[in-house]
Design a protein around this motif. Structure first.
Motif, short mmCIF file in Angstrom:
data_model
loop_
_atom_site.label_atom_id
_atom_site.label_comp_id
_atom_site.label_asym_id
_atom_site.label_seq_id
_atom_site.Cartn_x
_atom_site.Cartn_y
_atom_site.Cartn_z
N VAL A 93 26.88 -0.92 9.81
CA VAL A 93 26.51 0.27 10.78
C VAL A 93 25.79 -0.54 11.96
O VAL A 93 25.79 -1.61 12.00
N GLY A 94 25.86 0.30 13.07
CA GLY A 94 25.44 -0.31 14.25
C GLY A 94 23.90 -0.14 14.41
O GLY A 94 23.56 1.05 14.68
N VAL A 95 23.11 -1.04 14.64
CA VAL A 95 21.58 -0.89 14.83
C VAL A 95 21.19 -0.91 16.59
O VAL A 95 21.58 -1.88 17.21
N ARG A 96 20.64 0.25 16.98
CA ARG A 96 20.64 0.20 18.39
C ARG A 96 19.31 -0.16 18.76
O ARG A 96 18.21 0.27 18.37
N LYS A 97 19.15 -1.09 19.62
CA LYS A 97 17.73 -1.82 20.09
C LYS A 97 18.07 -2.35 21.41
O LYS A 97 19.05 -3.16 21.83
N LYS A 98 17.23 -2.06 22.28
CA LYS A 98 17.02 -2.54 23.85
C LYS A 98 18.49 -2.38 24.33
O LYS A 98 19.06 -3.52 24.90
N GLY A 99 19.15 -1.19 24.08
CA GLY A 99 20.39 -0.99 24.85
C GLY A 99 21.78 -1.89 24.35
O GLY A 99 22.75 -1.91 24.70
N LEU A 132 13.83 3.72 13.71
CA LEU A 132 15.13 2.63 13.55
C LEU A 132 16.15 3.94 14.11
O LEU A 132 16.17 5.05 13.80
N ASP A 133 17.22 3.42 14.73
CA ASP A 133 18.40 4.02 15.37
C ASP A 133 19.69 3.61 15.03
O ASP A 133 20.08 2.38 15.52
N ALA A 164 12.22 9.56 6.33
CA ALA A 164 12.46 8.95 5.21
C ALA A 164 11.19 8.18 4.80
O ALA A 164 10.26 7.94 5.72
N GLU A 165 11.10 7.48 3.88
CA GLU A 165 9.90 6.41 3.33
C GLU A 165 10.02 5.37 4.12
O GLU A 165 11.31 4.67 3.96
N GLU A 166 9.09 4.79 4.39
CA GLU A 166 9.24 3.24 5.32
C GLU A 166 9.56 2.33 4.07
O GLU A 166 9.11 2.20 3.05
N GLY A 167 10.53 1.70 4.42
CA GLY A 167 11.00 0.52 3.46
C GLY A 167 11.99 0.88 2.71
O GLY A 167 12.84 0.09 1.96
N GLU A 168 12.36 2.22 2.62
CA GLU A 168 13.71 2.73 2.11
C GLU A 168 14.95 1.96 2.53
O GLU A 168 14.87 1.90 3.58
N GLY A 171 0.78 -1.18 -0.06
CA GLY A 171 0.07 -0.07 -0.26
C GLY A 171 0.78 1.32 -0.04
O GLY A 171 2.13 1.16 -0.42
N ALA A 172 0.28 2.40 0.38
CA ALA A 172 1.06 3.57 0.33
C ALA A 172 2.15 3.73 1.39
O ALA A 172 2.16 3.05 2.36
N LEU A 173 3.10 4.01 0.88
CA LEU A 173 4.40 4.27 1.56
C LEU A 173 4.25 5.37 2.79
O LEU A 173 4.01 6.70 2.46
N ASN A 174 4.54 5.03 3.97
CA ASN A 174 4.56 5.99 5.01
C ASN A 174 5.85 6.61 5.13
O ASN A 174 7.07 6.16 5.13
N GLN A 175 5.91 7.87 5.67
CA GLN A 175 7.01 8.59 6.17
C GLN A 175 7.31 8.31 7.42
O GLN A 175 6.34 8.21 8.48
N VAL A 176 8.53 8.00 7.62
CA VAL A 176 8.94 7.55 9.27
C VAL A 176 10.13 8.59 9.51
O VAL A 176 10.89 8.93 8.76
N THR A 177 10.57 8.42 10.78
CA THR A 177 11.61 9.18 11.22
C THR A 177 12.44 8.10 11.64
O THR A 177 12.35 7.34 12.54
N VAL A 178 13.83 8.50 11.31
CA VAL A 178 15.01 7.64 11.49
C VAL A 178 16.19 8.09 12.21
O VAL A 178 16.21 9.53 11.89
N THR A 179 16.79 7.76 13.14
CA THR A 179 17.75 8.49 13.75
C THR A 179 19.44 7.86 13.31
O THR A 179 19.41 6.65 13.22
N ILE A 180 20.04 8.79 12.90
CA ILE A 180 21.40 8.51 12.37
C ILE A 180 22.46 9.24 13.25
O ILE A 180 22.30 10.24 13.04
N ASN A 181 23.30 8.57 13.87
CA ASN A 181 24.01 9.17 14.80
C ASN A 181 23.52 10.24 15.55
O ASN A 181 24.16 11.40 15.66
N GLY A 182 22.44 10.10 16.13
CA GLY A 182 21.86 10.95 17.00
C GLY A 182 20.94 12.11 16.40
O GLY A 182 20.16 12.79 17.15
#
Ligand SMILES: Cc1cc2nc3c(=O)[nH]c(=O)nc-3n(C[C@H](O)[C@H](O)[C@H](O)COP(=O)(O)O)c2cc1C
Ligand code: SF4
Ligand code: FES
Ligand code: FES
Lengths: 164, 561, 283
Positions: free
Chosen positions: C64-70, C86-87, C27-31, C11-22
């Protein structure tokens, strides 16, 4: 192999899963190597780029692009065989067949004797680790191999000791 | 004739039992790859000729391997009403004596290893052979057998793998019959989930969970695949499972297909196993003819069939994404996951991939129930595991023990320690991805977590024993050389990193290494582990890392000299 | 199967917020995360990514490092699809350590590549501890890093299948079948354009193009009937023209782009001035 035989092989593999490796395996089994002409013919028949087929036959160690000798001697280099002295079996075979020492391990591809009687190659594991070290000549497995026992095995296939 | 009703099913069981326990003496010869290679075939042919020539009334049957490979060739004799007697280390010249003894209602006692009075095939069927020949030890009195717990290998070496009737006779396909006629797919799935069964192909992922994920994916088509690539050198349990009891695998796959809702299954098997391919092909054909595969299985309305796809000599094709590529006719170069196979597997469709032995566990779970199954093994590690105990060990063979058994038990109690009495130094588990475990850690139990904790892995279950003469640096070199040759070449840490690891090890072994080389070796190994694309590269340095950790002195000695 | 099915973003692509280096980016979801980073000028080294080709994950530099649950887990950013929240961090001591080691391996594998040398230098790697490849007869000049972009562009975009990976493990190379001339090569040169290390050599002496790195495959060039210049491979032009509907007139088909442009401009002048005689409806 003529074109008709190739057509027959192709028609045996009607399901798409496992088809290409199945056909190539069949060619390898019958011709004991994969002749270039057959690869080209297959490419034309299946409408698959030759580069794709060439990539396959050079990736999978079961296929050989070079004709092999009358008898194929395969030494297992699996872990159990290694621990039980497979290296000595290989070296002895290289000596007996007058091949440069270490050539089989180094090139990791089959080496054929000058008279075309034997091709020596290595394998990963035949799953016969309990009777290590193991070697196979054509379709026959030999377990508990020893360097001293090798001439007798080779003689079954027409090998004779060289008189220097 | 197709089995369409319970009566038909029972009928075929009786036919099978008649073959398993005929009114005449029955001789079997262990003819799995290993038994055949050490003389089994010759013995079988000799017996066959003599029986024909002498017009003896004896049933001669090929079987698989009972697991005590060191004692092969193994021949069994059953007289009606008498125990099954196992003969060991039989050679060609013994055949006349065997036939003479059998013709006179006896067995050659000097060749006898043990006797079996009754055998529980675990599928609701115990075969009672009989009593007598008391001077021969009982099966359980043989140390190699006594410490084992056979679940997966319950039929191996006792039934004819090329005859579906004998499999039916020992309760085979009764779990499939039960499930297809009396259980809903979800019930089957629940049972497998609750059994705690974990994948036997290496990583120990819960099988039921993987099934459920596949089941819940929406798709017009799905597949189940059996991973029979068995690439680990030194591991051959899957080969034996397929050669000795191919229908057990088929039954497991039928149950999985029913639970997940799949109509097409595949067995991806390595080309190095021609006999297993032959027996599986034969078994599939017999199952189809008996209405056990194909459309409308057992008249239940459920349809499912299995196709075989062969590999072509590439260890990496055991890795899930490479395996799919190989079946689809591409080179076995792995892809980054996700997407996982359960999202987009074969031909882009949701696919469940399980190891041979994982599938083989399913029928007993369904037949005997979760409570029965979870009694075996340890917390979070239920059931048994088949190990191939090979290398410098006295009693070489296939060993099936509950998960959670210690290495000590396997190597010393079952295996009787080093070959020719030499002290054992280490074992290597998990093939090229595993590690070398020193003898001082042998009270480690064999389960997924404990082996990981000491830097090795369960892998598919190869246990290679090494005695004190073994040079551990050479062993590390051996594994790296193997992995380098089998690397697909796609990603640089594995392709180049392993090559340079090998060059470093060669230099060290040649006495030309330095302290700095050891540091480089460690650093490089860590990068390969951390950055490789697939499991091959991620685990290939384990033999180096574990030998560096546990046998550091051997490296030090080489760089100092 | 489409990419959407793979990543499950129907379906339609959603805009999402991602964090890179803080820092937060939208971005578009799934990009692909690496795509976002390139767009936003966040530096992540990479050799095997190209937005229009399927992701490969071969070069391993883009981890890259994906930060999840510490916890921070390393993964390749060229295969990482963006989801809300996504962080990621692009440089940690661990990532840098492995990146440097990989660059040392690249210096050994492609010692003649200036691109690799300067990339390595950016991360302070100027020397390699490893044995450098030195293959005098290497058709790729000891510069290839097996990123696979050429193979992918040839197969996925041009539909050519001229080149492929040959052999496996450390013996892997990119080549034509049997290392020979491949008559199906269109001579388009997309492979050379996409190669990050400029390893692929192509020569254009006179009336033919030689794909030096690809078994010296020769491709005839088309001559412009107007200016006489050899301007494009004959079979490439045929393939492209065959796909254009309605077809071009023969007259302008053979012209080189320069002459065609001039010719068309002239026609337009004529059309505007009311002279239709030389016009062509198809253009
Ligand atoms: C390099 C490599 C080789 C593998 N070889 C095998 C194999 O030979 N047999 C197998 O069952 N699993 C093998 N695996 C594991 C499979 O990828 C997969 O995890 C397994 O088949 C899943 O089945 P399971 O869940 O039943 O264990 C291999 C993995 C890697 C990375
Ligand atoms: S880790 Fe090795 S086998 Fe796996 S993708 Fe990378 S090069 Fe291929
Ligand atoms: S290690 Fe040689 S047969 Fe398995
Ligand atoms: S760009 Fe991600 S691995 Fe190469």
């Amino acid at each position: 192999m003529d074109e008709k035989t190739l057509d027959d092989i192709i028609s045996q593999y009607d399901a798409p899963s496992g088809r290409l490796l199945g056909i190539l395996g069949e060619i390898q089994n019958r011709e004991r190597y994969i002749p270039r002409e057959l690869l080209e013919m297959l490419s034309a028949k299946l409408k698959i780029p030759l580069s794709h087929l060439y990539s396959l036959v050079t990736f999978y160690s079961f296929f050989s692009l070079q004709p092999v000798g009358d008898h194929r001697v395969t030494v297992c280099m699996g872990t159990a065989c290694h621990v039980k002295g497979a290296a000595a079996i290989l070296t002895t075979l290289e000596q007996l067949l007058c091949l440069p020492e270490g050539v089989t391990e180094e090139t990791r591809s089959p080496v054929t004797t000058e008279d075309n009687a034997f091709t020596l190659e290595i394998a990963r594991c035949f799953g016969a680790c309990s009777i290590a070290p193991v070697l196979r000549v054509d379709n026959h497995l030999y377990g508990y191999a020893t360097p001293d026992g090798l001439p007798a095995i080779l003689e079954e296939y027409g090998w004779r000791k060289h008189e220097d | 004739m197709k089995i369409k009703s319970y009566a038909g099913f029972i009928n075929r069981q009786c036919v099978g039992l008649q073959k398993l326990k005929p009114d005449i003496p029955r001789i079997t010869v262990g003819l799995a790859t290993c038994g055949a290679a050490v003389g089994g075939t010759v013995i079988f042919e000799r017996l066959k000729r003599s029986i024909e020539e002498q017009g003896l009334d004896i049933s001669l049957i090929p079987t698989g391997c009972i697991g005590y490979c060191r004692e092969e060739p193994i021949v069994t004799i059953t007289h009606p009403g008498k125990p099954l007697v196992l003969l060991h280390r039989v050679c060609e010249d013994d055949t006349d004596e065997i036939l003479r003894a059998v013709a006179s209602g006896s067995v050659p006692f000097d060749k006898a290893l043990c006797r079996i009075e009754a055998w529980d095939h675990l599928m609701g069927c115990t075969v009672k052979y009989g009593t007598g020949f008391d001077q021969i030890p009982l099966y359980d009195e043989i140390p190699f057998f006594g410490r084992q717990h056979k679940v997966i290998l319950r039929d191996a070496g006792l039934i004819n793998p090329e005859d579906v009737d004998e499999f039916l006779a020992v309760g085979g396909y009764s779990a499939a019959y039960l499930a297809l006629t009396e259980m809903r797919p979800n019930q089957v799935l629940d049972e497998v989930e609750r059994s705690g069964l974990r994948g036997r192909g290496g990583a120990g992922f819960p099988a039921g969970l993987k099934w459920r994920i596949t089941k819940e994916k929406k798709s017009d088509k799905k597949y189940i695949i059996c991973n029979a690539d068995e690439g680990d050198p030194g591991a051959y349990m899957n080969r034996n499972e397929m050669e000795s009891d191919p229908h057990m695998l088929i039954e497991g796959m039928i149950l999985g297909a029913y639970a997940i809702g799949v109509e097409e299954g595949l067995i991806y098997i390595r080309a190095e196993y021609p006999l297993a391919i032959k027996r599986l092909t034969c078994a599939l054909e017999q199952a189809r003819k008996s209405g056990i595969l194909g459309t409308n299985i057992f008249g239940s309305g459920f349809s499912f069939d299995i196709q075989i796809a062969t590999g072509a000599g590439a260890f990496v094709c055991g890795e899930s994404t490479a395996l799919i590529a190989s079946i689809e006719g591409r080179t076995g170069r792995p892809h980054p996951r996700p997407p996982r196979l359960t999202d987009a597997g074969l031909w882009g469709k949701p696919t469940d991939l399980n190891n041979v032995e994982t599938w083989c566990n399913v029928p007993v779970i369904i037949k005997n129930g979760v409570d029965w199954y979870t009694e075996i093994g340890a917390e979070n590690n239920t059931g048994t595991k088949v190990f191939s105990l090979v290398g410098d060990v006295e009693r070489v063979g296939l060993v099936e023990v509950p998960l959670g058994t210690s290495i000590n038990t396997i190597v010393f109690d079952v295996g009787n320690g080093g070959a020719e009495g030499k002290p054992v130094k280490a074992v290597q588990t998990g093939g090229p991805s595993g590690g070398c475990i020193p003898v001082r850690l042998f009270d480690t139990t064999v389960d997924f977590e404990s082996l990981n904790a000491i830097g090795s892995i369960m892998g598919s279950g190869g246990i290679v024993v090494m005695d004190e003469d073994t040079n551990m640096v050479d062993i590390a070199r051996y594994f790296i050389s193997f992995a380098t040759g089998e690397s697909c070449g796609k990603c640089i840490p594995c392709r180049e990193g392993l090559k340079h690891t090998l060059l470093l090890l060669n230099r060290i072994l040649a006495g030309k290494g330095t302290e700095t080389d050891l540091v480089t070796l460690q650093d490089l190994s860590e990068t390969i582990v951390a950055t490789s694309l697939c499991g091959l590269g991620q685990t290939a340095p384990n033999p180096v890392l574990t030998t560096l950790a546990y046998f550091r002195e051997e490296y030090d000695a080489l760089v100092k000299s | 199967m489409t990419d959407e099915e793979v990543c499950g973003t129907k379906g339609a692509l959603n805009q999402v917020t991602v964090t890179i280096n803080g820092r937060e980016y939208s971005a578009e979801e799934g990009e692909i995360l690496l795509g976002v980073a390139i767009r936003e000028n966040v530096e992540i080294p990479h050799l095997c990514y190209e937005a229009s080709l399927s992701p490969s994950g071969a070069c391993r530099l883009c981890m890259v490092g994906v930060r999840k649950k510490g916890k921070t887990e390393m993964t390749t950013s060229c295969t990482l699809r963006v989801t809300e929240g996504l962080d990621v961090v692009t440089e940690t001591p661990e990532i840098l350590r492995h990146r440097k080691m990989l660059l040392e391996l690249y210096l050994a594998e492609a010692p003649k590549s200036e691109v690799i040398k300067s990339l390595a230098a950016r991360y302070g790697v100027t020397k390699t501890r490893f044995f450098k490849k030195a293959e005098p007869a290497d058709p790729l000049g000891n510069k290839c890093v097996l990123c696979g972009l050429c193979v992918r562009v040839c197969n996925e975009i041009m539909g050519g299948g001229v080149i492929s990976f040959v052999n496996r493990g450390p013996y892997t190379v990119v080549a034509t079948p049997f290392f020979g001339e491949n008559p199906i090569c269109l001579g388009c040169g997309a492979c050379a354009q996409v190669c990050p290390t400029h390893a692929i050599e192509i020569e254009n002496p006179g009336d033919e193009r030689i794909m030096t790195s690809w078994g010296k495959t020769r491709v005839k060039l088309r001559q412009c009937p107007v200016c006489g210049k050899y301007y494009a491979p004959d079979i490439l032009a045929e393939t492209i023209y065959a796909k254009i509907t309605p077809p071009l007139s023969q007259q302008i088909q053979d012209m080189c782009p320069d002459c065609r442009r001039k010719y068309l401009a002239k026609q337009e002048v004529l059309v505007k001035s009311g002279d239709f005689s030389g016009g062509n409806n198809h253009v």
